[in-house]
Write an enzyme that holds these catalytic residues in place. Structure first.
Site, PDB file in Angstrom:
ATOM      1  N   VAL A 143       0.832  -1.208   0.000  1.00 47.96           N
ATOM      2  CA  VAL A 143       0.000   0.000   0.000  1.00 47.96           C
ATOM      3  C   VAL A 143       0.866   1.257   0.000  1.00 47.96           C
ATOM      4  O   VAL A 143       0.618   2.201  -0.755  1.00 47.96           O
ATOM      5  CB  VAL A 143      -0.986  -0.001   1.187  1.00 47.96           C
ATOM      6  CG1 VAL A 143      -1.771   1.303   1.223  1.00 47.96           C
ATOM      7  CG2 VAL A 143      -1.937  -1.186   1.100  1.00 47.96           C
TER       8      VAL A 143
ATOM      9  N   LYS B  34      -7.748  -0.718   9.889  1.00 48.09           N
ATOM     10  CA  LYS B  34      -9.072  -1.066  10.411  1.00 48.09           C
ATOM     11  C   LYS B  34      -9.000  -1.634  11.814  1.00 48.09           C
ATOM     12  O   LYS B  34      -9.879  -1.387  12.634  1.00 48.09           O
ATOM     13  CB  LYS B  34      -9.765  -2.066   9.499  1.00 48.09           C
ATOM     14  CG  LYS B  34      -8.980  -3.339   9.339  1.00 48.09           C
ATOM     15  CD  LYS B  34      -9.587  -4.308   8.358  1.00 48.09           C
ATOM     16  CE  LYS B  34      -8.636  -5.467   8.151  1.00 48.09           C
ATOM     17  NZ  LYS B  34      -7.424  -5.157   7.382  1.00 48.09           N
TER      18      LYS B  34
ATOM     19  N   GLU C 274     -10.666   6.313   5.310  1.00 46.90           N
ATOM     20  CA  GLU C 274     -11.518   5.705   4.269  1.00 46.90           C
ATOM     21  C   GLU C 274     -11.025   4.310   3.864  1.00 46.90           C
ATOM     22  O   GLU C 274     -11.806   3.393   3.637  1.00 46.90           O
ATOM     23  CB  GLU C 274     -11.534   6.625   3.042  1.00 46.90           C
ATOM     24  CG  GLU C 274     -12.376   6.171   1.880  1.00 46.90           C
ATOM     25  CD  GLU C 274     -13.869   6.185   2.190  1.00 46.90           C
ATOM     26  OE1 GLU C 274     -14.461   7.270   2.227  1.00 46.90           O
ATOM     27  OE2 GLU C 274     -14.443   5.112   2.409  1.00 46.90           O
TER      28      GLU C 274
ATOM     29  N   VAL D 270     -12.050   0.489   5.445  1.00 49.95           N
ATOM     30  CA  VAL D 270     -13.220  -0.329   5.128  1.00 49.95           C
ATOM     31  C   VAL D 270     -13.409  -0.387   3.624  1.00 49.95           C
ATOM     32  O   VAL D 270     -13.487   0.653   2.963  1.00 49.95           O
ATOM     33  CB  VAL D 270     -14.507   0.240   5.781  1.00 49.95           C
ATOM     34  CG1 VAL D 270     -15.698  -0.633   5.443  1.00 49.95           C
ATOM     35  CG2 VAL D 270     -14.340   0.353   7.286  1.00 49.95           C
TER      36      VAL D 270
ATOM     37  N   GLY E 298     -11.592  -1.059   1.021  1.00 49.35           N
ATOM     38  CA  GLY E 298     -10.521  -0.507   0.193  1.00 49.35           C
ATOM     39  C   GLY E 298     -10.895   0.620  -0.747  1.00 49.35           C
ATOM     40  O   GLY E 298     -10.922   1.786  -0.350  1.00 49.35           O
TER      41      GLY E 298
ATOM     42  N   ILE F 284     -13.662   1.526  -2.197  1.00 48.02           N
ATOM     43  CA  ILE F 284     -15.025   2.069  -2.238  1.00 48.02           C
ATOM     44  C   ILE F 284     -15.136   3.244  -1.273  1.00 48.02           C
ATOM     45  O   ILE F 284     -14.900   3.068  -0.084  1.00 48.02           O
ATOM     46  CB  ILE F 284     -16.064   0.999  -1.843  1.00 48.02           C
ATOM     47  CG1 ILE F 284     -15.829  -0.305  -2.600  1.00 48.02           C
ATOM     48  CG2 ILE F 284     -17.470   1.519  -2.050  1.00 48.02           C
ATOM     49  CD1 ILE F 284     -16.735  -1.452  -2.123  1.00 48.02           C
TER      50      ILE F 284
ATOM     51  N   GLU G  26      -4.293 -15.798   3.834  1.00 50.82           N
ATOM     52  CA  GLU G  26      -3.008 -15.853   4.518  1.00 50.82           C
ATOM     53  C   GLU G  26      -2.736 -17.266   5.025  1.00 50.82           C
ATOM     54  O   GLU G  26      -3.637 -18.096   5.142  1.00 50.82           O
ATOM     55  CB  GLU G  26      -3.031 -14.892   5.711  1.00 50.82           C
ATOM     56  CG  GLU G  26      -3.565 -13.534   5.328  1.00 50.82           C
ATOM     57  CD  GLU G  26      -2.834 -12.401   6.014  1.00 50.82           C
ATOM     58  OE1 GLU G  26      -1.827 -12.663   6.681  1.00 50.82           O
ATOM     59  OE2 GLU G  26      -3.280 -11.263   5.867  1.00 50.82           O
TER      60      GLU G  26
ATOM     61  N   ASP H 227     -11.978  -9.960  10.836  1.00 52.39           N
ATOM     62  CA  ASP H 227     -11.661  -8.821   9.979  1.00 52.39           C
ATOM     63  C   ASP H 227     -12.944  -8.086   9.576  1.00 52.39           C
ATOM     64  O   ASP H 227     -13.034  -6.857   9.671  1.00 52.39           O
ATOM     65  CB  ASP H 227     -10.904  -9.320   8.731  1.00 52.39           C
ATOM     66  CG  ASP H 227     -10.665  -8.223   7.728  1.00 52.39           C
ATOM     67  OD1 ASP H 227      -9.703  -7.465   7.898  1.00 52.39           O
ATOM     68  OD2 ASP H 227     -11.455  -8.113   6.762  1.00 52.39           O
TER      69      ASP H 227
ATOM     70  N   LYS I  34     -14.571  -4.064  10.443  1.00 54.97           N
ATOM     71  CA  LYS I  34     -15.098  -3.099   9.474  1.00 54.97           C
ATOM     72  C   LYS I  34     -16.556  -2.757   9.784  1.00 54.97           C
ATOM     73  O   LYS I  34     -16.980  -1.606   9.639  1.00 54.97           O
ATOM     74  CB  LYS I  34     -14.958  -3.668   8.067  1.00 54.97           C
ATOM     75  CG  LYS I  34     -13.478  -3.824   7.669  1.00 54.97           C
ATOM     76  CD  LYS I  34     -13.315  -4.730   6.478  1.00 54.97           C
ATOM     77  CE  LYS I  34     -11.850  -4.867   6.070  1.00 54.97           C
ATOM     78  NZ  LYS I  34     -11.660  -5.956   5.100  1.00 54.97           N
TER      79      LYS I  34
END
Lengths: 433, 433
Positions: free
Chosen positions: B16, B107, B131, B134, B136, B138, B192, B203, B207
């Site tokens: 990222v 998150k 942003e 949650v 990615g 969107i 993973e 996860d 979110k």
């Protein structure tokens, strides 16, 4: 400039205007919490002050004189939900001239005169927001301006007219003819008595001009949009589309290759696996492709009293927040890129072609040769008897071809003796990304 | 406070972080046009300054010492893309303490310590945007905070974990078993080596806690979320679901009735006609129902280097715009509503039940009577031979029932002699709006 209450002048008290009043009164406490300020409707401009209204408590605010809003020093923000070009344009420019912020749901006006209005707003340091003008309840303009501010949008596709999507969905689901479904839609209030603006694609074209301007930051005009409506879509086109794996949608397309852009509205074969293919009925959706983000889609109600009013009041909340921070007039980025329109040889698409031919040996060979001479090759072909076997019907999906080549092929086809009729020709979505 | 260039300290230089650097450098001109300011990366915090990097030109900015960013007076904004709770939390609080604005994709941290971080930001007049935490790519948090600011959101449903959606999609499309698809997903890098956080729903729960806090303006905590993962979903559950018209999705649900809220993450039968049912593979989608706007849905990539980086840089653009206007620290509305959690008797849903029973006369009658005693009635039932006809399998879809009634029924079922096994029990979406 701390004020306890922001005072709003509402222009128009039809369904959307009524929705605005209802939402502001129902959510007064939430709005105050978010903005730090109260919101109060001070005056409402109507055509007929005597007409019976569903909201009785507002009667003492009604007026038929626009000056009571525009020249009223007690009004901070004008909310325009009258629609149409005139007098809405004069009202909005007048409001800005008097230093009032503007929220509007007016797609016609923003598509035709958006540049003039935004430039006046900039001059006066006023906000102009118009989220409700495109895809009613879907906050798509914010997403383009803010959510994707760091990306480079390359393609937007929109089902942005509920009437035509309702008609095409019904035709697809029931195998019905256009004319019958249109009548039904008119009876249900989903289509207007004069449906031209919807069914011929003009309404969708206005929205696509607004989307393309914001998404590409290029000053697109309504006349830059190629428009074709749905009135010639037949139930046979839809049935053949289905057989080949497509749904027919009236699709707005805004595409950018390098710096050159194209914007169109036309009936389009959308692959069933594409998220736009399952957007049915009066729902709207806007698909956005960005270089970095990839594929995204925004789905929701495209019209309706409350969805549209929600978008209007959310814009109003932004204006009020800006007022409390003293930063009005900085929200929208004026288009700053030069407009470079593609010529037809640069507009690449797959096409669906349906033609009726004499049922003679070698006809298909002649036609494919003629297409090959124009650099058009075929991805799928169906040939079958037509008119009791005296003729044949050929349905083709081409590989990517330019619009100019396809236009030229269609002209040539109309001259070919073996071809009785070119029944239909539609853009097919896919193959270009 | 006009500055020519905003200086960024980047914490984390994995996929990222690399995407953030690439986007800022590729879109420098566009970003400048939008914000009026340049954006420059000044320092990058890494774990190992010697490691080979795909972007060579940044090498002289690398450091392993967080103080070189946090205590650097030349840095205005910290972008945190390290992930995890510690030391990310200490870094972010340290950045705020030094008056630096923060953009984060974290998150875990925002779900667990969001309140503390936002309150520190408020105290220091700094922006914190997240942003990317949650869904990615969107821009859903903006939509909740701004697009629907005037509406009252009653329900949010999210497919917010790409790994589990990839697994369930594969299981559905290929009739494959969970364990096999998980292995394949791990080999492809979609899951993973230790998949617990994804497949057990943790996860997604993080979110949903973030979404519910913003959408309902209630301070939801991670422990308020009921969580159940997908590891027990079988290919038979999916096949029966399909037969009855449903797709199984790991669905986050945040629902409000009156002032009482519930948030859960659990495998859910979603009607095929629902737009969430066709969200496949690693894509994410968030469905939002507002009182006024009705149904909307936001669809896009939930993860990935560039989509996530786009969200991060768009947040950065907002910070930079706020800096140039001098209005930082005012962007997010702190949750202001009291948290009232539903008890289990207030959580109403339809349920899918699959049980194996002794194949004796009257078994179905006994079971339906037992359900009726708990106020649970059935919408659909399939009974069929099981285990070569020595037993029977009963698949049921109930009408709306409370979670407490359903929990009690399941306990009773485990005691009933005629019931060999309760194979599965899932929430079924629908019937409540």
């Amino acid at each position: 400039m701390e004020k306890r209450v922001v005072r709003v002048g509402l222009m128009g008290f039809g369904t959307v205007g009524t929705g605005v009043v209802r939402i502001i009164s129902a959510h007064q406490e939430d709005l105050q919490k978010q903005t730090g300020l109260g919101i109060e409707i001070k005056k409402i401009l109507v055509q007929d002050a005597e007409k019976a209204r569903s909201i009785r408590s507002m009667e003492n605010m009604l007026t038929t004189d626009p000056a009571e809003l525009l020249e009223n020093p007690d009004i901070d923000v004008i909310v325009e939900v009258i629609g149409g070009i005139s007098p809405a344009k004069e009202y909005i420019l007048g409001a800005l001239e008097h230093g009032k912020h503007v929220v509007t749901a007016n797609k016609d006006l923003m598509a035709l005169h958006g540049a003039e209005i935004l430039s006046k707003a900039q001059e006066k340091g006023c906000d102009v927001f118009y989220e409700a003008s495109v895809a009613g309840g879907i906050p798509i303009l914010r997403a383009l301006v803010e959510g994707f501010s760091s990306d480079r949008i390359t393609k937007m596709m929109g089902i942005v007219n509920g009437t035509t999507n309702y008609i095409l969905t019904k035709m697809s689901q029931e195998g019905a003819e256009y004319a019958d479904v249109l009548k039904e839609a008119q009876a249900l209030g989903y289509a207007e008595a004069n449906p031209t603006s919807d069914v011929e694609g003009f309404d969708a074209a206005r929205k696509m001009a607004i989307l393309a301007t914001l998404g590409f930051r290029v000053p697109m005009k309504l006349e830059d949009v190629d428009v074709k409506g749905i009135s010639s879509v037949s139930k046979e086109d839809i049935a053949y589309g289905k057989q080949l794996g497509y749904e027919v949608k009236l699709l707005g397309l805004a595409r950018r290759d390098g710096e050159a852009v194209e914007v169109s509205v036309q009936p389009t074969m959308v692959p069933k696996s594409h998220p736009l293919a399952s957007v049915n009925g009066v729902f709207n959706a806007v698909y956005v492709h960005g270089e970095a983000v990839g594929e995204t889609m925004f789905y929701g109600p495209g019209a309706g009293e409350l969805p549209t009013a929600t978008a209007v009041v959310s814009d109003l909340v932004t204006v009020v927040k800006n007022m409390s921070l003293g930063v009005n007039g900085r929200g929208m980025v004026a288009p700053y890129k030069e407009k470079i329109l593609k010529d037809d040889s640069q507009k690449l698409s797959k096409y669906f072609l349906r033609i009726v031919v004499a049922d003679k040996r070698g006809v298909l060979a002649k036609i494919t040769q003629m297409l090959a001479d124009k650099n058009i090759s075929l991805e799928q072909v169906i040939q079958q008897p037509y008119n009791n076997g005296s003729q044949a019907e050929i349905i083709m999906i081409t590989h990517l071809s330019s619009k100019s080549d396809m236009d030229s092929v269609r002209k040539d086809m109309e001259q070919m003796e073996i071809i009785t009729e070119v029944k239909s020709c539609y853009r097919v979505e896919g193959g270009d990304q």
